[in-house]
Scaffold this motif. Structure first.
Motif, PDB file in Angstrom:
ATOM      1  N   PRO A  59       3.727  -4.303   1.412  1.00 38.24           N
ATOM      2  CA  PRO A  59       2.951  -3.995   0.198  1.00 38.24           C
ATOM      3  C   PRO A  59       2.115  -5.203  -0.248  1.00 38.24           C
ATOM      4  N   THR A  63      -2.760  -3.668  -6.245  1.00 38.29           N
ATOM      5  CA  THR A  63      -3.739  -2.825  -5.541  1.00 38.29           C
ATOM      6  C   THR A  63      -3.618  -1.385  -6.027  1.00 38.29           C
ATOM      7  N   GLN A  64      -4.590  -0.582  -5.661  1.00 38.57           N
ATOM      8  CA  GLN A  64      -4.593   0.837  -6.000  1.00 38.57           C
ATOM      9  C   GLN A  64      -3.362   1.516  -5.397  1.00 38.57           C
ATOM     10  N   ASN A  65      -2.917   2.621  -6.005  1.00 33.41           N
ATOM     11  CA  ASN A  65      -1.726   3.319  -5.492  1.00 33.41           C
ATOM     12  C   ASN A  65      -1.947   3.897  -4.095  1.00 33.41           C
ATOM     13  N   TRP A  66      -3.184   4.170  -3.719  1.00 36.09           N
ATOM     14  CA  TRP A  66      -3.474   4.735  -2.399  1.00 36.09           C
ATOM     15  C   TRP A  66      -3.508   3.665  -1.300  1.00 36.09           C
ATOM     16  N   LEU A  68      -1.467   1.340   0.605  1.00 32.95           N
ATOM     17  CA  LEU A  68      -0.034   1.157   0.809  1.00 32.95           C
ATOM     18  C   LEU A  68       0.347  -0.255   1.225  1.00 32.95           C
ATOM     19  N   ASP A  82      -3.441   5.716   2.125  1.00 33.22           N
ATOM     20  CA  ASP A  82      -2.901   7.072   2.062  1.00 33.22           C
ATOM     21  C   ASP A  82      -4.077   8.004   1.778  1.00 33.22           C
ATOM     22  N   LEU A  85      -3.735  10.441  -1.296  1.00 30.45           N
ATOM     23  CA  LEU A  85      -3.833   9.758  -2.579  1.00 30.45           C
ATOM     24  C   LEU A  85      -5.256   9.267  -2.844  1.00 30.45           C
ATOM     25  N   ARG A  91       0.753  12.563  -3.369  1.00 25.17           N
ATOM     26  CA  ARG A  91       1.851  12.086  -4.192  1.00 25.17           C
ATOM     27  C   ARG A  91       2.564  10.983  -3.422  1.00 25.17           C
ATOM     28  N   SER A  92       3.300  10.176  -4.133  1.00 28.04           N
ATOM     29  CA  SER A  92       4.084   9.133  -3.479  1.00 28.04           C
ATOM     30  C   SER A  92       5.167   9.795  -2.635  1.00 28.04           C
ATOM     31  N   ALA A 175      -6.305  -3.054  -8.236  1.00 29.03           N
ATOM     32  CA  ALA A 175      -5.951  -2.140  -9.333  1.00 29.03           C
ATOM     33  C   ALA A 175      -6.556  -2.589 -10.647  1.00 29.03           C
TER      34      ALA A 175
END
Length: 175
Positions: A59, A63-66, A68, A82, A85, A91-92, A175
């Motif tokens: 990780p 950073t953005q949730n998409w 990874l 992802d 995402l 979704r996670s 992010a």
């Protein structure tokens, strides 16, 4: 282990089909069909690279949730995105769910050290696999190509990986 063997088997079959198509002067498939977040996508073979089983991703904070993280794919560090995402319909996932996914690297010719996380590989598709095509939906991202509809009515959205890799959203992982 079985997942890796299944992936190797799929890659061998795909390579065999491509070789047979070349030697028989048959129309070669234009797309790799994948599923991400319950939706069907077509990725141009000329822009897609090697397929990898899910591997440990390191990780990256803030950073953005998409995004990874970073993975070592045959000695090359690649950012892992992802796809579902990124396109706002995913979704996670748990570690167990991630173990059943695949990473699709971008073609090295695109000079993008990135890979897309996809839920399932659906095989190769050529234009003859579809009965109808429509332009990309109104207000869709610039990297959306045509929508292709197969004989069962399934809608496949074409994604232009080269255009995707040049969008501000894809390039802005912070992010």
């Amino acid at each position: 282990m079985a997942n890796r063997e299944a992936l190797r088997d799929l890659q061998s079959r795909l390579a065999g089909r491509l070789q047979a198509a070349r030697s028989e002067s048959v129309t070669v498939a234009a797309w790799l069909a994948v599923q991400a977040g319950g939706r069907d996508y077509l990725l141009p073979l000329s822009q897609a690279g090697e397929i990898f089983p899910w591997t440990g991703v390191q990780p990256v904070p803030y950073t953005q949730n998409w995004f990874l993280g970073i993975a070592n794919l045959r000695g090359t560090l690649a950012g892992v995105v992802d796809l579902a995402l990124l396109l706002n319909h995913g979704r996670s996932r748990s570690e167990q769910e991630l173990s059943e996914t695949s990473l699709l690297a971008f073609n090295t010719a695109l000079e993008v050290n990135a890979a897309l996380l996809v839920d399932q590989l659906q095989g190769l598709r050529g234009a003859d696999a579809f009965v109808q095509s429509e332009p990309a939906p109104a207000r869709s991202p610039s990297f959306f190509g045509s929508v292709h509809i197969d004989s069962t009515g399934r809608r496949w959205q074409e994604l232009q990986l080269q255009r995707l890799s040049q969008t501000a959203k894809f390039l802005s992982i912070r992010a």
